[in-house]
Write a protein that holds these residues in place. Structure first.
Motif, mmCIF file in Angstrom:
data_model
loop_
_atom_site.group_PDB
_atom_site.id
_atom_site.type_symbol
_atom_site.label_atom_id
_atom_site.label_comp_id
_atom_site.label_asym_id
_atom_site.label_seq_id
_atom_site.Cartn_x
_atom_site.Cartn_y
_atom_site.Cartn_z
ATOM 1 N N GLY A 159 -0.947 3.568 4.457
ATOM 2 C CA GLY A 159 0.601 3.437 4.419
ATOM 3 C C GLY A 159 1.081 1.766 4.708
ATOM 4 O O GLY A 159 1.140 2.317 5.903
ATOM 5 N N ASN A 160 2.407 1.292 3.887
ATOM 6 C CA ASN A 160 3.183 -0.251 4.652
ATOM 7 C C ASN A 160 4.499 0.766 4.167
ATOM 8 O O ASN A 160 5.218 0.061 3.877
ATOM 9 C CB ASN A 160 2.790 -1.544 4.957
ATOM 10 C CG ASN A 160 2.134 -1.782 3.404
ATOM 11 O OD1 ASN A 160 2.791 -0.597 2.374
ATOM 12 N ND2 ASN A 160 1.938 -2.813 3.003
ATOM 13 N N ARG A 161 4.168 2.082 3.014
ATOM 14 C CA ARG A 161 5.037 1.444 1.905
ATOM 15 C C ARG A 161 4.848 3.481 1.137
ATOM 16 O O ARG A 161 4.469 3.643 1.273
ATOM 17 C CB ARG A 161 5.392 0.795 0.717
ATOM 18 C CG ARG A 161 6.424 -0.342 0.837
ATOM 19 C CD ARG A 161 6.400 -1.379 0.009
ATOM 20 N NE ARG A 161 7.892 -0.362 -1.052
ATOM 21 C CZ ARG A 161 8.079 -1.032 -1.963
ATOM 22 N NH1 ARG A 161 7.296 -2.045 -2.952
ATOM 23 N NH2 ARG A 161 9.069 0.013 -2.736
ATOM 24 N N PHE A 162 6.453 4.044 1.018
ATOM 25 C CA PHE A 162 6.023 5.538 0.880
ATOM 26 C C PHE A 162 7.262 5.916 -0.331
ATOM 27 O O PHE A 162 8.733 6.040 0.122
ATOM 28 C CB PHE A 162 6.677 6.240 2.198
ATOM 29 C CG PHE A 162 5.295 6.156 2.985
ATOM 30 C CD1 PHE A 162 3.943 6.475 3.361
ATOM 31 C CD2 PHE A 162 5.123 4.662 4.288
ATOM 32 C CE1 PHE A 162 3.208 6.256 4.209
ATOM 33 C CE2 PHE A 162 5.286 5.204 5.390
ATOM 34 C CZ PHE A 162 3.388 5.213 5.338
ATOM 35 N N TRP A 163 6.909 6.305 -1.096
ATOM 36 C CA TRP A 163 7.621 6.701 -1.536
ATOM 37 C C TRP A 163 7.267 9.035 -1.811
ATOM 38 O O TRP A 163 6.225 9.331 -2.132
ATOM 39 C CB TRP A 163 7.030 6.058 -4.181
ATOM 40 C CG TRP A 163 7.698 4.774 -3.717
ATOM 41 C CD1 TRP A 163 8.307 4.244 -3.007
ATOM 42 C CD2 TRP A 163 6.936 4.489 -4.887
ATOM 43 N NE1 TRP A 163 8.342 3.266 -3.223
ATOM 44 C CE2 TRP A 163 7.410 2.638 -4.242
ATOM 45 C CE3 TRP A 163 6.554 4.608 -6.360
ATOM 46 C CZ2 TRP A 163 7.719 2.036 -5.318
ATOM 47 C CZ3 TRP A 163 6.063 3.447 -7.107
ATOM 48 C CH2 TRP A 163 6.545 1.716 -6.935
ATOM 49 N N GLN A 164 8.807 9.097 -2.108
ATOM 50 C CA GLN A 164 8.454 10.473 -2.173
ATOM 51 C C GLN A 164 9.363 11.256 -3.926
ATOM 52 O O GLN A 164 10.637 10.861 -3.917
ATOM 53 C CB GLN A 164 9.396 10.903 -0.809
ATOM 54 C CG GLN A 164 9.317 12.401 -0.780
ATOM 55 C CD GLN A 164 9.703 12.979 0.361
ATOM 56 O OE1 GLN A 164 10.105 12.747 1.442
ATOM 57 N NE2 GLN A 164 10.465 14.148 0.806
ATOM 58 N N ARG A 183 0.626 -1.384 -0.043
ATOM 59 C CA ARG A 183 -0.296 -0.363 -0.409
ATOM 60 C C ARG A 183 1.315 1.103 0.165
ATOM 61 O O ARG A 183 1.264 1.605 0.906
ATOM 62 C CB ARG A 183 -0.464 -0.162 1.254
ATOM 63 C CG ARG A 183 -1.912 -1.629 1.028
ATOM 64 C CD ARG A 183 -3.028 -1.076 3.025
ATOM 65 N NE ARG A 183 -2.105 -0.848 3.632
ATOM 66 C CZ ARG A 183 -1.802 -2.462 4.803
ATOM 67 N NH1 ARG A 183 -2.114 -3.145 3.756
ATOM 68 N NH2 ARG A 183 -1.642 -2.587 6.061
ATOM 69 N N ILE A 184 1.863 1.892 -0.975
ATOM 70 C CA ILE A 184 2.400 2.669 -1.465
ATOM 71 C C ILE A 184 1.515 4.057 -1.640
ATOM 72 O O ILE A 184 1.115 3.938 -2.445
ATOM 73 C CB ILE A 184 2.957 2.644 -2.611
ATOM 74 C CG1 ILE A 184 4.075 1.121 -2.607
ATOM 75 C CG2 ILE A 184 3.969 3.684 -3.046
ATOM 76 C CD1 ILE A 184 4.530 0.641 -3.709
ATOM 77 N N VAL A 185 2.709 4.733 -0.269
ATOM 78 C CA VAL A 185 1.472 6.491 -0.103
ATOM 79 C C VAL A 185 2.622 6.731 -1.466
ATOM 80 O O VAL A 185 3.839 6.934 -1.111
ATOM 81 C CB VAL A 185 1.872 7.084 0.883
ATOM 82 C CG1 VAL A 185 1.164 8.303 0.578
ATOM 83 C CG2 VAL A 185 0.125 6.053 1.764
ATOM 84 N N LEU A 186 2.321 7.890 -2.302
ATOM 85 C CA LEU A 186 3.054 8.904 -2.919
ATOM 86 C C LEU A 186 2.915 10.258 -2.519
ATOM 87 O O LEU A 186 2.230 10.698 -2.794
ATOM 88 C CB LEU A 186 2.747 8.721 -4.441
ATOM 89 C CG LEU A 186 3.545 8.825 -5.892
ATOM 90 C CD1 LEU A 186 4.505 8.504 -5.445
ATOM 91 C CD2 LEU A 186 2.808 9.373 -6.570
ATOM 92 N N LEU A 187 4.438 11.055 -1.841
ATOM 93 C CA LEU A 187 4.702 11.765 -1.936
ATOM 94 C C LEU A 187 5.011 12.649 -2.886
ATOM 95 O O LEU A 187 6.303 12.984 -2.774
ATOM 96 C CB LEU A 187 5.278 11.778 -0.180
ATOM 97 C CG LEU A 187 5.155 10.556 0.856
ATOM 98 C CD1 LEU A 187 5.619 10.598 2.149
ATOM 99 C CD2 LEU A 187 2.900 11.530 1.821
ATOM 100 N N GLY A 188 4.582 14.040 -1.769
ATOM 101 C CA GLY A 188 5.387 15.062 -3.414
ATOM 102 C C GLY A 188 4.669 16.285 -3.506
ATOM 103 O O GLY A 188 3.978 16.873 -3.194
ATOM 104 N N ARG A 189 5.088 17.659 -3.270
ATOM 105 C CA ARG A 189 4.478 19.061 -2.976
ATOM 106 C C ARG A 189 3.220 18.750 -4.658
ATOM 107 O O ARG A 189 3.667 18.154 -5.265
ATOM 108 C CB ARG A 189 5.495 20.098 -3.402
ATOM 109 C CG ARG A 189 6.200 20.582 -1.745
ATOM 110 C CD ARG A 189 7.355 21.055 -2.201
ATOM 111 N NE ARG A 189 8.019 21.114 -0.660
ATOM 112 C CZ ARG A 189 9.082 20.356 -0.529
ATOM 113 N NH1 ARG A 189 9.241 19.266 -1.326
ATOM 114 N NH2 ARG A 189 8.998 20.407 0.998
ATOM 115 N N ASN A 190 2.453 19.791 -4.596
ATOM 116 C CA ASN A 190 1.892 19.779 -5.356
ATOM 117 C C ASN A 190 2.184 20.126 -6.841
ATOM 118 O O ASN A 190 3.511 21.591 -6.574
ATOM 119 C CB ASN A 190 0.552 21.219 -5.423
ATOM 120 C CG ASN A 190 -0.618 20.709 -4.853
ATOM 121 O OD1 ASN A 190 -0.612 19.721 -4.583
ATOM 122 N ND2 ASN A 190 -1.656 21.071 -4.520
ATOM 123 N N GLY A 191 1.948 20.083 -7.477
ATOM 124 C CA GLY A 191 2.865 20.262 -9.075
ATOM 125 C C GLY A 191 4.120 19.156 -9.299
ATOM 126 O O GLY A 191 4.925 19.158 -10.624
#
Length: 509
Positions: free
Chosen positions: A480-485, A325-333
């Motif tokens: 989430g159990n994994r996180f991509w930034q 369950r990968i959460v994709l992290l990043g600023r808008n845009g």
């Protein structure tokens, strides 16, 4: 001294929304209103603002008190106006020309970039439109502030900015906010009202602590109810035995005693009150058809670009595996939604699918985007679901009703559904698709807290594999159990979301 006082307030619009509601709001109060979708939060704010008359009870406001009410939706007539002009026109007509400088002050306070100030609101993101609504209210220096779902469409940096701004408000200005954002409520409120059709409950606590207190009261009331009903049953059994003995013996005394026991049982039953059972706004359930594949999606240094071709980031070598369950992290845009779209195209086998993204052939995709664009406003719920799945009318109507779309709404345009109803309709379509991989872009938009928690639970119970984007901190932490930034034009794996949340907080200041 109360600035706003609600006494025995009640509103019925088709169904009873709330009744016999008492609430006093004083300077320094930061009140969070919590209820399921369609249970009266927006209606209560309109009543407090004076835009709607209550069916029962009364609202009193301190003499001369001005209330600023920021509603959920932007008026269509504002969309063609430039940001600055939309804010300036909120001033009274006699001030709009001579005091137009106040619009500049508010836009500076809200940190609106210069290049956005002359752009039409209709061309801006939903987040900037929401800040425009707040700016239109704040320009008139209200004495009290009412906010209806203020974090909808805001990115995390703007949510944290809004939290800081609200915390810095003068103590003389009370705040009443209706929101489904649990982390936001905890950050900005010091009181919580759980709005109910009967017996609403208020606590001098922020949301999470208030919820624990509410659940304890509900559990205690349920235990008392069960004790009372058990005692009443025992009295009735005793009465039945005495009645039989009295009939057989001809004893008038036993007949009288029997009646007394029955009367006591009836009084106990009449006085017993079951604990509150929240009426569901519609069930949220997911499915997982499963797959034998271990690696579901492979990213092999894929390039994620803007529509005009500018490079946003490269993915490097990454894999999405079963159970992730990968959460994709990043600023808008930064390209989060762009990557979700590229993965969607790769799974669907679209001819223009991005090089470097491969999906196992056994993947069955379940996809929801933040605009719920698969659901056309002109379509009806019956048509939208019936066209995709072969169900007879009775089964289809039962499925829609279970998802919170009542019979009266099933043949109406989807555009007339509330945000919560539309989100639950999207979740129904998602379940019926029976996927084994989910792509979710802001799936909690418009879902109430019960809906958010139901979605969290379903993703874990179904052992769903997914790639998701969300600004909802509670949801991200829970799922989430994994996180991509996305950082410095690269996609990196990080241990958790907290460092990103902290950085976004700094960006918002």
């Amino acid at each position: 001294m109360a600035l706003i006082n609600l006494k025995a307030l009640g509103v019925t619009l088709g169904a009873r929304l709330f009744s016999n509601l008492d609430l006093s709001v004083e300077a320094g109060d930061r009140v969070g209103i919590v209820a399921a979708n369609g249970r009266g939060k927006s209606t209560l704010l309109r009543v407090i603002a004076g835009a709607l008359e209550p069916g029962e009870g009364a609202v009193t406001r301190a003499r001369g008190l001005t209330i600023g009410h920021v509603e959920q939706d932007i008026a269509p007539g504002l969309l063609a106006l430039p940001f600055h002009e939309a804010v300036r026109q909120a001033l009274p007509a006699e001030q709009a020309e001579s005091e137009s400088w106040r619009a500049d002050v508010v836009l500076e306070t809200f940190e609106v970039p210069q290049d956005l100030r002359e752009r039409e609101l209709g061309a801006l993101s939903g987040g900037w439109q929401r800040l425009a609504l707040l700016a239109r209210v704040w320009i008139n220096d209200p004495d009290a502030l009412l906010l209806d779902e203020p974090t909808n469409h805001l990115d995390l940096a703007r949510i944290r900015w809004l939290e800081d701004w609200l915390r810095d408000l003068p103590q003389s200005i009370p705040l009443i906010v209706a929101s489904h954002d649990r982390a936001f409520l905890d950050a900005v409120t010091n009181r919580t009202l759980f709005l109910r059709a009967e017996a609403s409950q208020a606590f001098a606590l922020p949301y999470s602590r208030a919820r624990v207190a509410r659940d304890e009261i509900d559990a205690s009331q349920e235990r008392q109810f069960q004790r009372d009903m058990k005692a009443a049953q025992q009295l009735r059994r005793q009465a039945a035995k005495l009645n039989n003995i009295g009939i057989n013996s001809g004893s008038d005394l036993l007949v009288i005693k029997t009646k007394q026991l029955k009367d006591r049982a009836e009084r106990l039953e009449d006085a017993a009150r079951p604990a509150h059972q929240e009426r569901s706004a519609g069930a949220i359930r997911l499915a997982n058809r499963g797959t034998h594949a271990k690696q579901l999606v492979t990213l092999d240094d894929a390039e994620v670009r803007t529509p005009d071709g500018a490079l946003l980031f490269k993915t490097g070598k990454r894999w999405i595996c079963q159970g992730d369950r990968i959460v994709l992290l990043g600023r808008n845009g930064s390209g989060k939604s762009r990557l979700v779209g590229l993965v969607r195209d790769a799974i669907a086998g679209v001819g223009s699918a991005q090089a470097g993204i491969r999906a196992t052939p056994s993947l069955a995709l379940g996809h929801v985007d933040q605009a719920l664009s698969d659901l056309a406003d002109s379509d009806t719920p019956m048509a939208a679901v019936g066209r995709r799945f072969e169900f007879g009318d009775p089964r289809l109507r039962a499925l829609l009703a279970g998802a919170g779309i009542g019979i009266d709404m099933q043949e109406r345009p989807i555009g007339r559904l509330s945000g919560g109803q539309k989100a639950r309709l999207a979740m129904l379509v998602l379940r019926l698709t029976n996927p084994n991989f989910y792509l979710l872009d802001e799936p909690t938009n418009h879902l109430d807290i019960d809906g958010q928690e139901a979605l969290e639970n379903e993703l874990m119970v179904q052992e769903a594999s997914c790639l998701l984007v969300s600004h909802d901190r509670s949801f991200v932490r829970g799922v989430g159990n994994r996180f991509w930034q996305i950082e410095n034009r690269k996609l990196i794996e990080v241990e958790g979301p907290e460092d990103f949340f902290a950085a976004a907080s700094e960006d918002g200041r």
